[in-house]
Design an enzyme around this catalytic site. Structure first.
Site, PDB file in Angstrom:
ATOM      1  N   GLU A  23       0.844  -1.204   0.000  1.00 37.75           N
ATOM      2  CA  GLU A  23       0.000   0.000   0.000  1.00 37.75           C
ATOM      3  C   GLU A  23       0.878   1.252   0.000  1.00 37.75           C
ATOM      4  O   GLU A  23       0.640   2.195  -0.778  1.00 37.75           O
ATOM      5  CB  GLU A  23      -0.920  -0.008   1.226  1.00 37.75           C
ATOM      6  CG  GLU A  23      -1.963  -1.107   1.163  1.00 37.75           C
ATOM      7  CD  GLU A  23      -2.754  -1.310   2.460  1.00 37.75           C
ATOM      8  OE1 GLU A  23      -3.842  -1.887   2.392  1.00 37.75           O
ATOM      9  OE2 GLU A  23      -2.270  -0.908   3.549  1.00 37.75           O
ATOM     10  N   ASP A 230     -10.362  -7.776  -2.890  1.00 38.16           N
ATOM     11  CA  ASP A 230     -11.040  -9.082  -2.853  1.00 38.16           C
ATOM     12  C   ASP A 230     -12.490  -8.831  -2.438  1.00 38.16           C
ATOM     13  O   ASP A 230     -12.851  -7.703  -2.099  1.00 38.16           O
ATOM     14  CB  ASP A 230     -10.347 -10.011  -1.846  1.00 38.16           C
ATOM     15  CG  ASP A 230     -10.322  -9.407  -0.450  1.00 38.16           C
ATOM     16  OD1 ASP A 230      -9.331  -8.747  -0.106  1.00 38.16           O
ATOM     17  OD2 ASP A 230     -11.316  -9.530   0.290  1.00 38.16           O
TER      18      ASP A 230
END
Ligand code: ADE
Length: 262
Positions: A23, A230
């Site tokens: 990230e 996801d």
């Protein structure tokens, strides 16, 4: 705040928190690092992002890590806002991998009471017995919401790969929504459905509402931007690994755009 305080306010840094290396890596060379300082084993990198003074830090996963780092940013670095950029699991059937959710309402779904194996979420800090809490979760500041809408006019996210799109490459969507935070990675369709149906969550992650809680304590703005790696069902562990790098980019791109109005 009185007008004469504005320059002092502007010169205070913006804290940007990520949980994991993939990230934070999305800011790449766009973040011009000047120096870094260590507190509690966390590395606080000071520098410029889109011309704004920022402190970028990798907190690790979970609410406690996020709260520790957010507290240090507010207390030790006097940050004027606390932002989070990273991935989440999608809960809303209307959303797919790669879509981006900007937190309008943040809820700590795992704070509350369990009766007969049924969890009821409460507002953090509220005694979770007998009475529902008067307030529930953290709401995005109204003025900031308006500035974000302005900043996003005409903005389009880069196209997602065919693999992440589940067929044909597509442009991800970008929306405000409810983000749920808890100290569990959700890898379970039944839980995904419950979190969406009972709490109205669009996305689930493990840090955002902890950052909002700390920001509120210190009286500073917060903003959480999450791209879906996801869909929080039984495939989520595999999808997370497969799509983490590609999807994490979406949150960082949106946050870089929004930093101009913070
Ligand atoms: N972050 C990314 N995917 C997640 C999931 N499925 N549950 C919790 N946090 C997540």
């Amino acid at each position: 705040m009185p007008e004469h305080d504005l320059s002092a306010q502007e010169s205070a840094a913006i804290g940007i928190i990520c949980a994991i290396p993939d990230e934070i890596a999305q800011f790449g060379d766009a973040f011009q690092k000047e120096k870094s300082t260590s507190f509690g084993g966390f590395d606080f990198a000071e520098g410029l992002l889109e011309g704004k003074r920022c402190i970028l830090v990798e907190a690790g996963m979970g609410k406690v890590n996020a709260a520790v780092v957010a507290t240090i940013l507010a207390q030790n670095f006097n940050c004027r806002s606390l932002l989070f950029s990273g991935v989440a699991g999608g809960l809303d059937p209307a959303l797919g991998v790669g879509d981006v959710v900007i937190g309008k309402h943040l809820i700590q779904h795992d704070y509350g009471i369990i009766n007969n194996e049924v969890t009821e979420s409460y507002h953090p800090g509220h005694l979770p017995i007998f009475m529902p809490s008067e307030r529930f979760g953290y709401h995005l500041d109204g003025a900031l919401h308006t500035r974000i809408e302005q900043a996003l006019k005409g903005f389009v996210l880069p196209e997602l790969s065919a693999e992440a799109s589940g067929g044909t490459a597509r442009t991800p969507t970008l929306q405000f929504g409810t983000i749920l935070t808890g100290d569990q990675f959700v890898n379970c369709t039944a839980t995904r459905n419950r979190l969406h149906n009972e709490l109205g969550g669009q996305a689930v992650e493990m840090e955002g509402a902890a950052v909002a809680q700390v920001a509120e304590r210190f009286g500073v703005d917060w903003l959480v931007v999450r791209s879906l790696s996801d869909l929080a069902g039984e495939e989520s562990g595999i999808d997370f690994i497969k799509f983490l790098h590609e999807t994490a980019a979406g949150a960082a791109i949106v946050l870089r755009r929004l930093i101009t109005v913070l």
